[in-house]
Each structure stands twice: as structure tokens, then as C-alpha cells.
Design a protein around this motif. Structure first.
Motif, PDB file in Angstrom:
ATOM      1  N   LYS A 104       0.836  -1.205   0.000  1.00 14.98           N
ATOM      2  CA  LYS A 104       0.000   0.000   0.000  1.00 14.98           C
ATOM      3  C   LYS A 104       0.871   1.254   0.000  1.00 14.98           C
ATOM      4  O   LYS A 104       0.633   2.194  -0.777  1.00 14.98           O
ATOM      5  CB  LYS A 104      -0.918  -0.002   1.231  1.00 14.98           C
ATOM      6  N   PHE A 105       1.873   1.265   0.844  1.00 12.44           N
ATOM      7  CA  PHE A 105       2.793   2.395   0.952  1.00 12.44           C
ATOM      8  C   PHE A 105       3.485   2.633  -0.388  1.00 12.44           C
ATOM      9  O   PHE A 105       3.559   3.772  -0.877  1.00 12.44           O
ATOM     10  CB  PHE A 105       3.818   2.089   2.039  1.00 12.44           C
ATOM     11  N   THR A 106       3.995   1.572  -1.004  1.00 14.64           N
ATOM     12  CA  THR A 106       4.716   1.688  -2.270  1.00 14.64           C
ATOM     13  C   THR A 106       3.810   2.201  -3.368  1.00 14.64           C
ATOM     14  O   THR A 106       4.192   3.100  -4.142  1.00 14.64           O
ATOM     15  CB  THR A 106       5.300   0.323  -2.675  1.00 14.64           C
ATOM     16  N   PHE A 107       2.604   1.655  -3.461  1.00 16.75           N
ATOM     17  CA  PHE A 107       1.675   2.049  -4.521  1.00 16.75           C
ATOM     18  C   PHE A 107       1.290   3.523  -4.400  1.00 16.75           C
ATOM     19  O   PHE A 107       1.391   4.293  -5.367  1.00 16.75           O
ATOM     20  CB  PHE A 107       0.425   1.171  -4.465  1.00 16.75           C
ATOM     21  N   LEU A 108       0.857   3.934  -3.202  1.00 17.36           N
ATOM     22  CA  LEU A 108       0.393   5.308  -3.024  1.00 17.36           C
ATOM     23  C   LEU A 108       1.526   6.319  -3.161  1.00 17.36           C
ATOM     24  O   LEU A 108       1.363   7.363  -3.809  1.00 17.36           O
ATOM     25  CB  LEU A 108      -0.279   5.449  -1.651  1.00 17.36           C
ATOM     26  N   VAL A 109       2.674   6.018  -2.565  1.00 21.29           N
ATOM     27  CA  VAL A 109       3.801   6.944  -2.655  1.00 21.29           C
ATOM     28  C   VAL A 109       4.258   7.097  -4.101  1.00 21.29           C
ATOM     29  O   VAL A 109       4.493   8.214  -4.582  1.00 21.29           O
ATOM     30  CB  VAL A 109       4.974   6.458  -1.773  1.00 21.29           C
ATOM     31  N   THR A 110       4.371   5.990  -4.820  1.00 22.13           N
ATOM     32  CA  THR A 110       4.841   6.044  -6.215  1.00 22.13           C
ATOM     33  C   THR A 110       3.893   6.844  -7.086  1.00 22.13           C
ATOM     34  O   THR A 110       4.323   7.715  -7.859  1.00 22.13           O
ATOM     35  CB  THR A 110       4.995   4.615  -6.777  1.00 22.13           C
ATOM     36  N   TYR A 157      10.028  13.689  -0.411  1.00 16.83           N
ATOM     37  CA  TYR A 157      10.760  13.279  -1.607  1.00 16.83           C
ATOM     38  C   TYR A 157      10.128  13.728  -2.923  1.00 16.83           C
ATOM     39  O   TYR A 157      10.648  13.409  -3.990  1.00 16.83           O
ATOM     40  CB  TYR A 157      10.929  11.759  -1.611  1.00 16.83           C
ATOM     41  N   MET A 158       9.023  14.463  -2.862  1.00 21.47           N
ATOM     42  CA  MET A 158       8.414  14.950  -4.085  1.00 21.47           C
ATOM     43  C   MET A 158       9.374  15.835  -4.872  1.00 21.47           C
ATOM     44  O   MET A 158       9.419  15.807  -6.106  1.00 21.47           O
ATOM     45  CB  MET A 158       7.129  15.713  -3.745  1.00 21.47           C
ATOM     46  N   GLY A 159      10.189  16.643  -4.164  1.00 21.92           N
ATOM     47  CA  GLY A 159      11.128  17.532  -4.831  1.00 21.92           C
ATOM     48  C   GLY A 159      12.150  16.787  -5.666  1.00 21.92           C
ATOM     49  O   GLY A 159      12.636  17.297  -6.695  1.00 21.92           O
ATOM     50  N   TYR A 160      12.508  15.580  -5.246  1.00 22.32           N
ATOM     51  CA  TYR A 160      13.467  14.770  -6.004  1.00 22.32           C
ATOM     52  C   TYR A 160      12.852  14.356  -7.338  1.00 22.32           C
ATOM     53  O   TYR A 160      13.496  14.456  -8.394  1.00 22.32           O
ATOM     54  CB  TYR A 160      13.851  13.544  -5.184  1.00 22.32           C
ATOM     55  N   SER A 161      11.607  13.893  -7.286  1.00 16.46           N
ATOM     56  CA  SER A 161      10.903  13.525  -8.520  1.00 16.46           C
ATOM     57  C   SER A 161      10.721  14.747  -9.415  1.00 16.46           C
ATOM     58  O   SER A 161      10.888  14.666 -10.639  1.00 16.46           O
ATOM     59  CB  SER A 161       9.541  12.908  -8.185  1.00 16.46           C
ATOM     60  N   MET A 162      10.379  15.881  -8.813  1.00 16.90           N
ATOM     61  CA  MET A 162      10.185  17.112  -9.572  1.00 16.90           C
ATOM     62  C   MET A 162      11.439  17.488 -10.338  1.00 16.90           C
ATOM     63  O   MET A 162      11.382  17.870 -11.520  1.00 16.90           O
ATOM     64  CB  MET A 162       9.811  18.249  -8.616  1.00 16.90           C
ATOM     65  N   LEU A 163      12.605  17.369  -9.698  1.00 16.75           N
ATOM     66  CA  LEU A 163      13.856  17.772 -10.324  1.00 16.75           C
ATOM     67  C   LEU A 163      14.177  16.901 -11.532  1.00 16.75           C
ATOM     68  O   LEU A 163      14.644  17.402 -12.565  1.00 16.75           O
ATOM     69  CB  LEU A 163      14.991  17.698  -9.300  1.00 16.75           C
ATOM     70  N   ILE A 164      13.923  15.599 -11.428  1.00 13.69           N
ATOM     71  CA  ILE A 164      14.173  14.696 -12.557  1.00 13.69           C
ATOM     72  C   ILE A 164      13.212  14.992 -13.701  1.00 13.69           C
ATOM     73  O   ILE A 164      13.608  15.031 -14.878  1.00 13.69           O
ATOM     74  CB  ILE A 164      14.055  13.233 -12.104  1.00 13.69           C
ATOM     75  N   ILE A 215      11.789   1.515  -5.260  1.00  9.86           N
ATOM     76  CA  ILE A 215      12.902   1.046  -4.429  1.00  9.86           C
ATOM     77  C   ILE A 215      12.922   1.774  -3.088  1.00  9.86           C
ATOM     78  O   ILE A 215      13.051   1.164  -2.026  1.00  9.86           O
ATOM     79  CB  ILE A 215      14.234   1.233  -5.169  1.00  9.86           C
ATOM     80  N   GLY A 216      12.786   3.103  -3.147  1.00 11.77           N
ATOM     81  CA  GLY A 216      12.818   3.895  -1.914  1.00 11.77           C
ATOM     82  C   GLY A 216      11.667   3.580  -0.979  1.00 11.77           C
ATOM     83  O   GLY A 216      11.855   3.428   0.231  1.00 11.77           O
TER      84      GLY A 216
END
Length: 297
Positions: free
Chosen positions: A80-86, A172-179, A227-228
Motif C-alpha cells: 500500500k505504501f509503495t503504490f500510493l507513494v509512487t 521526496y516529491m522535490g526529487y521527482s520534480m527535479l528529474i 525502491i525507496g
């Protein structure tokens, strides 16, 4: 041209690689191999105590011991955590990246603000949100009060896990945003101009130009998020110590390994192997589907 002689200079790159490879083997690959080996034994942290091969007993204990129900719940929460976070992290990250890419005034400032949580560290992030979600006098509780609603936040068996998911996404949204932003800025402007001349709308430009061309960035973000998220335990430990129904597979690995008074290392090793197999399986399937999508685009 050859300061060490032609023969020596030829092998110098390989020689320089020896040290980092040795570090990798000593501190990463080697321990990983020993973890797999120890998962089939009753190895202990007690010095000089002999250990024996126990086959699949540790793996059987992972899911069929007295606390097997909680272990299965940990696996469910991990999925659940992986699905929602991703999904949410990358959706919000892409949306923010698209907005910043519109050449807004102060775009560097916005990039810095959104990326700041990534570098704050888990302890600082946990402290911030513990104060924000203070059930007595926190700002969020005051906001809830306007709607005549109260919550105990990280002390709630019903909502605490959802709040942890929110904090993980925020961090960690900022990391995805930067990519995503790097992918967006690599798209030639000529394509948008040609589409504009053909009468495409903004949505059509995003669907037919932007989205296909940021497929590599999308693939990287999805894999990193999976992975994270499947390895996450630190923010859970910092916020709830695994209480109130917030334990995941990653937290179980940490808890079984470093629990006070724990000497048997076979079960934590087996848990680590199970975690690795889940991550490996999800990454392989996701990478295959995402790479296939890139080719089709």
C-alpha cells in the motif's frame, strides 16, 4: 605523453578501479552475500558461538510463526505504501515540474523550496511534522477545529499510516520534480512551436509531445520511488516507532536486526532476503513495462 611508460599507462585505469571495487565488495556486495548465507543458518551475535545450517526454517518463521498475522499485515502495508507513494509523489512532482517549466518568475526559488525537504534529513522532517500534527496545539489540529473535527494523528490506529505516507511524499516529491524538470527542459521548443502552428491545444501538446518525450525521466522516477518506498523504515521509526499499525517490511527488518536483547541473526537475514526479492521482482517487472512503453512511444 605516457608519464608512467606506455605499458603501465595502459593498465592504469584498471589499477585505479581496484580501490573503489574493493570498497564495494567489502562494504556492499560482501555483506549482501553473507546475509543470504546467514538466512539459512541459526547464526548469533554471541562471539564464538557456533552456528548451523537450518535450511528454510528462518523463511518459514518469517510468515508462519506466532506473529505471522502481523508480518502479513506488514507486507500489505508495504505494498500500500509503495503504490500510493509512487503514484502520488510522481503525479505531484510532474505537475509541479510542468508549472515551474513555464518560466515563472523566481523559478530557481521555487525549485529550491520544493527540493529543500529532500536534504533536511529524516530527524528534522519528523520533528517538523510532529509539531505540525501535535494533537493538542498543532496548526493542523487548529485547522481541523474549524470543521469541528479532532484527530490524534500519529497516535491513531486508523490514520497514522496515512499521515506517514503524506510525510514521505512531502519529503521526496522535490526529487521527482527535479528529474521531471530535467526531462522537460531537454525537449526542443521547436516541437511545441510546430504543434502550435498545427492548432494543438495545451493538453494535446502535453499528451502527444511532452509525455512521450519525458518517458526516460518517468521510468527513472518510478523505479526510484518503488525502491525507496519498499525500503523505507526511518521515517516510520522517527514518527511512530512502528506503533499504531504502521509497521512495514522494511521496518520489520530494522526492528528484528537492532531490537534490544536480540542475538539471533538468521531471522533478520531471512527478512532482508525476502525484502530484496520483493524489491527485485517489482523493479524487474516495472522496468520491463516502462521500457516497453518508451519503445512504443
Amino acid at each position: 605523453m605516457y608519464p608512467f611508460g606506455k605499458g603501465i599507462s595502459r593498465f592504469m585505469p584498471y589499477f585505479l578501479l581496484l580501490f573503489p571495487i574493493a570498497l564495494y565488495v567489502a562494504f556492499y556486495f560482501g555483506p549482501a552475500i553473507f546475509t543470504v548465507i546467514y538466512s539459512f543458518t541459526d547464526v548469533s551475535t554471541i562471539i564464538d558461538k557456533p552456528y548451523h545450517f537450518v535450511g528454510l526454517d528462518n523463511f518459514h518463521a518469517v510468515f508462519f510463526s506466532s506473529n505471522s498475522q502481523e508480518r502479513w499485515m506488514s507486507l500489505y502495508r508495504t505494498l500500500k505504501f509503495t503504490f500510493l507513494v509512487t503514484i502520488i509523489q510522481n503525479s505531484v512532482g510532474l505537475m509541479v515540474a510542468v508549472l515551474i517549466n513555464q518560466k515563472l518568475k523566481g523559478d530557481r526559488f521555487y525549485r529550491s523550496v520544493f527540493f529543500l525537504p529532500v536534504v533536511l534529513g529524516v530527524t528534522i522532517v519528523a520533528l517538523i511534522w510532529t509539531m505540525m500534527f501535535n494533537p493538542i496545539s498543532g496548526p493542523v489540529q487548529s485547522l481541523y477545529g474549524l470543521f469541528h473535527y479532532k484527530d490524534v494523528f500519529f497516535g491513531s490506529f486508523t490514520h497514522s499510516f496515512n499521515y506517514i505516507i503524506f510525510v514521505q511524499i512531502w519529503q521526496y516529491m522535490g526529487y521527482s520534480m527535479l528529474i521531471f524538470l530535467a526531462g522537460l527542459q531537454s525537449i526542443p521548443k521547436d516541437l511545441y512551436e510546430a504543434g502550435h502552428m498545427d492548432g494543438t491545444t495545451k493538453w494535446q501538446s502535453f499528451k502527444n509531445i511532452t509525455f512521450p518525450l519525458i518517458a526516460p525521466a518517468f521510468t527513472v522516477n518510478i523505479l526510484l520511488s518503488i525502491i525507496g518506498a519498499m525500503q523505507t523504515f526511518d521515517i516510520i521509526y522517527a514518527l511512530t516507532q512502528g506503533n499504531f499499525g504502521t509497521r512495514t517490511l522494511g521496518f520489520d527488518v530494522f526492528n528484528e536486526t537492532f531490537r534490544i536483547g536480540k542475538t539471533a541473526m538468521g531471522l533478520p537475514s531471512a527478512l532482508s532476503v525476502v525484502q530484496f526479492l520483493f524489491i527485485f521482482g517489482f523493479v524487474i517487472v516495472s522496468q520491463y513495462l516502462l521500457r516497453k512503453r518508451e519503445v512504443e512511444q
